[in-house]
Motif scaffolding. Structure first.
Motif, PDB file in Angstrom:
ATOM      1  N   LYS A  34       0.873  -1.179   0.000  1.00  0.00           N
ATOM      2  CA  LYS A  34       0.000   0.000   0.000  1.00  0.00           C
ATOM      3  C   LYS A  34       0.903   1.219   0.000  1.00  0.00           C
ATOM      4  N   ASP A  35       0.797   2.026  -1.045  1.00  0.00           N
ATOM      5  CA  ASP A  35       1.639   3.218  -1.196  1.00  0.00           C
ATOM      6  C   ASP A  35       3.123   2.870  -1.043  1.00  0.00           C
ATOM      7  N   GLY A  36       3.520   1.735  -1.603  1.00  0.00           N
ATOM      8  CA  GLY A  36       4.927   1.326  -1.628  1.00  0.00           C
ATOM      9  C   GLY A  36       5.426   0.601  -0.407  1.00  0.00           C
ATOM     10  N   ALA A  37       4.597   0.462   0.622  1.00  0.00           N
ATOM     11  CA  ALA A  37       5.008  -0.220   1.856  1.00  0.00           C
ATOM     12  C   ALA A  37       4.291  -1.562   1.968  1.00  0.00           C
ATOM     13  N   ASN A  38       5.023  -2.591   2.375  1.00  0.00           N
ATOM     14  CA  ASN A  38       4.404  -3.902   2.570  1.00  0.00           C
ATOM     15  C   ASN A  38       3.418  -3.855   3.728  1.00  0.00           C
ATOM     16  N   ILE A  39       2.256  -4.480   3.514  1.00  0.00           N
ATOM     17  CA  ILE A  39       1.243  -4.597   4.559  1.00  0.00           C
ATOM     18  C   ILE A  39       0.854  -6.067   4.690  1.00  0.00           C
ATOM     19  N   ASP A  40       0.053  -6.382   5.695  1.00  0.00           N
ATOM     20  CA  ASP A  40      -0.328  -7.766   5.961  1.00  0.00           C
ATOM     21  C   ASP A  40      -1.147  -8.330   4.795  1.00  0.00           C
ATOM     22  N   PRO A  41      -0.600  -9.332   4.070  1.00  0.00           N
ATOM     23  CA  PRO A  41      -1.328  -9.882   2.929  1.00  0.00           C
ATOM     24  C   PRO A  41      -2.529 -10.750   3.313  1.00  0.00           C
ATOM     25  N   MET A  42      -2.588 -11.178   4.557  1.00  0.00           N
ATOM     26  CA  MET A  42      -3.694 -12.051   4.969  1.00  0.00           C
ATOM     27  C   MET A  42      -5.053 -11.375   4.809  1.00  0.00           C
ATOM     28  N   GLU A  43      -5.084 -10.050   4.857  1.00  0.00           N
ATOM     29  CA  GLU A  43      -6.341  -9.318   4.720  1.00  0.00           C
ATOM     30  C   GLU A  43      -6.898  -9.402   3.303  1.00  0.00           C
ATOM     31  N   TYR A  44      -6.076  -9.830   2.347  1.00  0.00           N
ATOM     32  CA  TYR A  44      -6.479  -9.805   0.950  1.00  0.00           C
ATOM     33  C   TYR A  44      -6.623 -11.198   0.321  1.00  0.00           C
ATOM     34  N   LEU A  45      -6.496 -12.220   1.124  1.00  0.00           N
ATOM     35  CA  LEU A  45      -6.705 -13.561   0.606  1.00  0.00           C
ATOM     36  C   LEU A  45      -8.196 -13.852   0.561  1.00  0.00           C
ATOM     37  N   ALA A  46      -8.657 -14.378  -0.559  1.00  0.00           N
ATOM     38  CA  ALA A  46     -10.082 -14.651  -0.737  1.00  0.00           C
ATOM     39  C   ALA A  46     -10.554 -15.655   0.311  1.00  0.00           C
ATOM     40  N   GLN A  47     -11.691 -15.386   0.892  1.00  0.00           N
ATOM     41  CA  GLN A  47     -12.303 -16.278   1.875  1.00  0.00           C
ATOM     42  C   GLN A  47     -13.347 -17.125   1.162  1.00  0.00           C
TER      43      GLN A  47
END
Length: 110
Positions: free
Chosen positions: A96-109
């Protein structure tokens, strides 16, 4: 014989398991990274990117393609020299804006 950590998560899966886009967006990068192997980056707008590495192939999508959420963009591979001793897996990152964030929030459920 060198240990280092990296951004993102590794998702263990059999080789050639379909890798699907986490969200709809536009493919902005398809390359072979010297450490993480075949890598595809998708721009989802508003500064949000998803990056998929250690892929099997780079021929299913190309730069400029629009992808839908859940669309298969490659398969799990073993293209990463950095993680060649490990079993097949997907290396997945979200920025997000060039910084790594937690990818778990974006895995399809699904």
């Amino acid at each position: 014989e060198h240990y280092t950590t990296h951004h993102g998560i590794d998702i263990m899966a059999d080789q050639n398991t379909p890798v699907k886009a986490a969200l709809a967006g536009k493919v902005i990068e398809v390359l072979t990274d010297s450490r993480l192997g075949i890598t595809i980056t998708v721009d989802h707008g508003s500064g949000l990117l998803s990056r998929y590495s250690n892929l099997l192939t780079d021929v299913m999508v190309k730069v400029g393609d629009e992808v839908t959420q859940g669309q298969t963009i490659s398969g799990v591979g073993r293209s990463s020299m950095f993680e060649s001793a490990e079993d097949p897996h997907l290396h997945f990152e979200v920025l997000k804006d060039g910084a790594n964030i937690d990818p778990m929030e974006y895995l399809a459920q699904q």
